[in-house]
Scaffold this motif. Structure first.
Motif, mmCIF file in Angstrom:
data_model
loop_
_atom_site.group_PDB
_atom_site.id
_atom_site.type_symbol
_atom_site.label_atom_id
_atom_site.label_comp_id
_atom_site.label_asym_id
_atom_site.label_seq_id
_atom_site.Cartn_x
_atom_site.Cartn_y
_atom_site.Cartn_z
ATOM 1 N N PHE A 130 3.261 44.584 -11.215
ATOM 2 C CA PHE A 130 4.366 45.148 -10.439
ATOM 3 C C PHE A 130 3.858 45.671 -9.092
ATOM 4 O O PHE A 130 4.480 45.435 -8.047
ATOM 5 N N ARG A 131 2.739 46.373 -9.120
ATOM 6 C CA ARG A 131 2.200 46.920 -7.875
ATOM 7 C C ARG A 131 1.801 45.799 -6.907
ATOM 8 O O ARG A 131 2.003 45.908 -5.702
ATOM 9 N N LEU A 191 3.092 42.717 -6.789
ATOM 10 C CA LEU A 191 4.310 42.094 -6.268
ATOM 11 C C LEU A 191 4.980 42.977 -5.220
ATOM 12 O O LEU A 191 5.491 42.483 -4.207
ATOM 13 N N ARG A 192 4.978 44.253 -5.464
ATOM 14 C CA ARG A 192 5.599 45.179 -4.513
ATOM 15 C C ARG A 192 4.816 45.210 -3.205
ATOM 16 O O ARG A 192 5.396 45.211 -2.119
ATOM 17 N N TYR A 193 3.478 45.211 -3.310
ATOM 18 C CA TYR A 193 2.643 45.212 -2.120
ATOM 19 C C TYR A 193 2.862 43.950 -1.290
ATOM 20 O O TYR A 193 2.897 43.987 -0.052
ATOM 21 N N ARG A 194 3.020 42.835 -1.972
ATOM 22 C CA ARG A 194 3.241 41.550 -1.285
ATOM 23 C C ARG A 194 4.700 41.347 -0.863
ATOM 24 O O ARG A 194 5.028 40.325 -0.288
ATOM 25 N N ARG A 195 5.552 42.328 -1.211
ATOM 26 C CA ARG A 195 6.987 42.264 -0.892
ATOM 27 C C ARG A 195 7.639 41.020 -1.482
ATOM 28 O O ARG A 195 8.489 40.394 -0.876
ATOM 29 N N GLU A 196 7.210 40.680 -2.701
ATOM 30 C CA GLU A 196 7.783 39.535 -3.398
ATOM 31 C C GLU A 196 9.063 39.917 -4.143
ATOM 32 O O GLU A 196 9.840 39.043 -4.520
ATOM 33 N N ILE A 197 9.248 41.209 -4.387
ATOM 34 C CA ILE A 197 10.436 41.669 -5.118
ATOM 35 C C ILE A 197 11.562 41.891 -4.118
ATOM 36 O O ILE A 197 11.441 42.702 -3.195
ATOM 37 N N ARG A 198 12.660 41.178 -4.306
ATOM 38 C CA ARG A 198 13.799 41.319 -3.405
ATOM 39 C C ARG A 198 14.412 42.705 -3.534
ATOM 40 O O ARG A 198 14.445 43.282 -4.614
ATOM 41 N N PRO A 219 7.111 22.223 -4.549
ATOM 42 C CA PRO A 219 6.222 22.555 -3.436
ATOM 43 C C PRO A 219 5.252 23.656 -3.817
ATOM 44 O O PRO A 219 5.649 24.692 -4.346
ATOM 45 N N PRO A 220 3.932 23.443 -3.590
ATOM 46 C CA PRO A 220 2.958 24.464 -3.946
ATOM 47 C C PRO A 220 3.121 25.712 -3.110
ATOM 48 O O PRO A 220 3.534 25.647 -1.965
ATOM 49 N N ARG A 221 2.761 26.839 -3.679
ATOM 50 C CA ARG A 221 2.874 28.114 -2.986
ATOM 51 C C ARG A 221 1.800 29.031 -3.524
ATOM 52 O O ARG A 221 1.527 29.045 -4.713
ATOM 53 N N ARG A 222 1.190 29.797 -2.654
ATOM 54 C CA ARG A 222 0.164 30.717 -3.123
ATOM 55 C C ARG A 222 0.818 31.801 -3.962
ATOM 56 O O ARG A 222 1.739 32.472 -3.518
ATOM 57 N N THR A 223 0.364 31.949 -5.178
ATOM 58 C CA THR A 223 0.936 32.926 -6.090
ATOM 59 C C THR A 223 -0.026 34.087 -6.242
ATOM 60 O O THR A 223 -1.228 33.928 -6.085
ATOM 61 N N PRO A 224 0.493 35.267 -6.570
ATOM 62 C CA PRO A 224 -0.404 36.413 -6.717
ATOM 63 C C PRO A 224 -1.349 36.217 -7.897
ATOM 64 O O PRO A 224 -0.983 35.652 -8.917
ATOM 65 N N ARG A 225 -2.577 36.677 -7.717
ATOM 66 C CA ARG A 225 -3.547 36.629 -8.810
ATOM 67 C C ARG A 225 -3.039 37.497 -9.959
ATOM 68 O O ARG A 225 -2.648 38.648 -9.756
ATOM 69 N N LEU A 226 -3.035 36.944 -11.150
ATOM 70 C CA LEU A 226 -2.633 37.748 -12.295
ATOM 71 C C LEU A 226 -3.715 38.779 -12.595
ATOM 72 O O LEU A 226 -4.904 38.487 -12.468
ATOM 73 N N PRO A 227 -3.317 39.975 -12.978
ATOM 74 C CA PRO A 227 -4.323 40.995 -13.291
ATOM 75 C C PRO A 227 -5.183 40.568 -14.470
ATOM 76 O O PRO A 227 -4.686 40.049 -15.465
ATOM 77 N N VAL A 228 -6.478 40.763 -14.338
ATOM 78 C CA VAL A 228 -7.426 40.392 -15.386
ATOM 79 C C VAL A 228 -7.778 41.648 -16.180
ATOM 80 O O VAL A 228 -8.153 42.664 -15.601
ATOM 81 N N PRO A 229 -7.655 41.615 -17.490
ATOM 82 C CA PRO A 229 -7.933 42.825 -18.283
ATOM 83 C C PRO A 229 -9.408 43.182 -18.291
ATOM 84 O O PRO A 229 -10.269 42.315 -18.230
ATOM 85 N N GLU A 277 3.223 55.975 -12.349
ATOM 86 C CA GLU A 277 3.773 54.640 -12.123
ATOM 87 C C GLU A 277 5.290 54.640 -12.274
ATOM 88 O O GLU A 277 6.005 53.989 -11.504
ATOM 89 N N GLN A 278 5.791 55.384 -13.267
ATOM 90 C CA GLN A 278 7.240 55.455 -13.447
ATOM 91 C C GLN A 278 7.910 56.132 -12.257
ATOM 92 O O GLN A 278 8.931 55.668 -11.757
ATOM 93 N N ARG A 279 7.299 57.240 -11.774
ATOM 94 C CA ARG A 279 7.871 57.926 -10.618
ATOM 95 C C ARG A 279 7.848 57.033 -9.382
ATOM 96 O O ARG A 279 8.784 57.020 -8.586
ATOM 97 N N SER A 280 6.758 56.264 -9.229
ATOM 98 C CA SER A 280 6.644 55.374 -8.086
ATOM 99 C C SER A 280 7.718 54.302 -8.123
ATOM 100 O O SER A 280 8.327 53.969 -7.102
ATOM 101 N N ALA A 281 7.954 53.727 -9.330
ATOM 102 C CA ALA A 281 8.986 52.691 -9.457
ATOM 103 C C ALA A 281 10.364 53.252 -9.152
ATOM 104 O O ALA A 281 11.184 52.623 -8.471
ATOM 105 N N ILE A 282 10.639 54.469 -9.656
ATOM 106 C CA ILE A 282 11.945 55.083 -9.410
ATOM 107 C C ILE A 282 12.126 55.372 -7.929
ATOM 108 O O ILE A 282 13.193 55.153 -7.348
ATOM 109 N N ALA A 283 11.047 55.848 -7.277
ATOM 110 C CA ALA A 283 11.125 56.129 -5.844
ATOM 111 C C ALA A 283 11.393 54.852 -5.056
ATOM 112 O O ALA A 283 12.158 54.850 -4.092
#
Length: 325
Positions: free
Chosen positions: A44-45, A47-54, A117-127, A294-300
């Motif tokens: 989520f962070r 995607l939000r940083y990359r402004r992928e979330i409308r 069409p190919p598109r650069r996708t965000p790296r998935l988080p690695v555990p 994280e919850q407060r950040s999402a709500i904000a």
């Protein structure tokens, strides 16, 4: 010679299990096998940083949260995936730097099907796995037990974690093929709709999924193992004969001790197969603080994105209806 002996022992164990019912080890992922913050929070962070979330996805999320409110806060946190609405399907194997991933449907691209069409996708988080967690998975694998990752995270993230875990164990000479049970996402035309398929995998849903798998694989649940770190794992752990609480929250630790479940404290590790680890502690207090932030950040984020236009959007929804969203 030693490897041949171990292989024969595993074969004998599996033959014995076929006679009396198989054994599985169920592992929660976030906070149990892998360090927090959760994989979905990290996604989520990103995607939000990359402004992928409308911007309007936050309103979709708020509306879905209101619908789920009668089912409680856990339903809102685990079953509301509207922030992903309209995003391209994630490729759980797209881990390379600068790798270009193509759209996929149902997790795989059909043979002979033209790529979108190919598109650069965000790296998935690695555990970042706990050392004792990997060792425990390896021990179960050597006993011939089925390995099951059962998590409330998104299915692509859980599958990516399974691949990383299998690679980590392969580096130790242990061949494992883990089964994955996680929250499934609805897809349409190579994009997420924001809806989930079936149940969000938390609480009682984990126990129901384990029961279904036990029926399909003829598992003897009284001989099975389960590892979890939170109250959302309680029903699953009560289902098996060998439960263990891992790095539990204070409330869950009290319940585990009351029921006589072992309480395990696993420490964090960094692996050669993992990149860019998060520097987050593993204490229960620290985990709770991280999740609350994280919850407060999402709500904000929801508030800032939607406050000015919420009235106009809501009027538009009432007029157009769901079919025209």
């Amino acid at each position: 010679m030693k490897e041949r002996k171990e292989a024969n022992e595993v074969k004998e164990v599996k033959e014995e299990q076929k006679k009396s019912g198989g054994i599985a080890a169920f592992f929660d992922l976030d906070g149990t096998l892998a360090a927090l913050p959760s994989l979905e929070s990290r996604l989520f962070r990103t995607l939000r940083y990359r402004r992928e979330i409308r911007a309007k996805n936050y309103l979709f999320w708020l509306r879905e949260a209101l619908r789920l409110m009668p089912r409680g806060i856990n339903a809102i946190l685990h079953a509301n995936k509207m922030y992903l609405r309209g995003l391209k399907v994630l490729d759980e194997r797209g881990e390379g730097d600068g790798e270009v991933s193509s759209w996929r449907k149902d997790g795989h691209q059909a043979e002979g099907q033209a790529s979108a069409p190919p598109r650069r996708t965000p790296r998935l988080p690695v555990p970042t796995f706990f050392a004792q967690g990997i060792e425990t998975v390896g021990w179960h694998a050597k006993q011939g037990h089925e390995i099951v990752l059962i998590s409330g995270t998104l299915e692509p993230l859980a599958r990516g974690a399974a691949y990383a875990m299998e690679a980590e164990l392969a580096a130790r000479g242990i061949a494992v093929r883990a089964r994955v049970i996680a929250t499934r996402l609805e897809e349409k035309d190579g994009k997420f709709t924001g809806n989930i398929l079936g149940e969000a995998m938390f609480g009682e849903a984990k126990a129901r999924a384990a029961k279904r798998l036990a029926g399909e694989m003829r598992l003897d649940l009284e001989r099975c193992y389960a590892y979890g770190d939170s109250l959302n794992d309680r029903s699953l752990m009560a289902l098996v004969g060998w439960p263990a609480a891992v790095n539990p929250s204070s409330d869950f630790a009290r319940i585990a001790r009351t029921r006589g479940w072992p309480v395990l404290n696993w420490e964090r590790k960094e692996s050669s197969t993992q990149r860019r680890p998060d520097r987050i502690g593993t204490s229960a207090v620290h985990r709770e603080i991280v999740e609350k932030k994280e919850q407060r950040s999402a709500i904000a984020q929801c508030r800032d994105s939607c406050a000015r236009n919420a009235g106009k959007w809501l009027e538009g929804f009432r007029g157009r209806g769901a079919a025209n969203e």
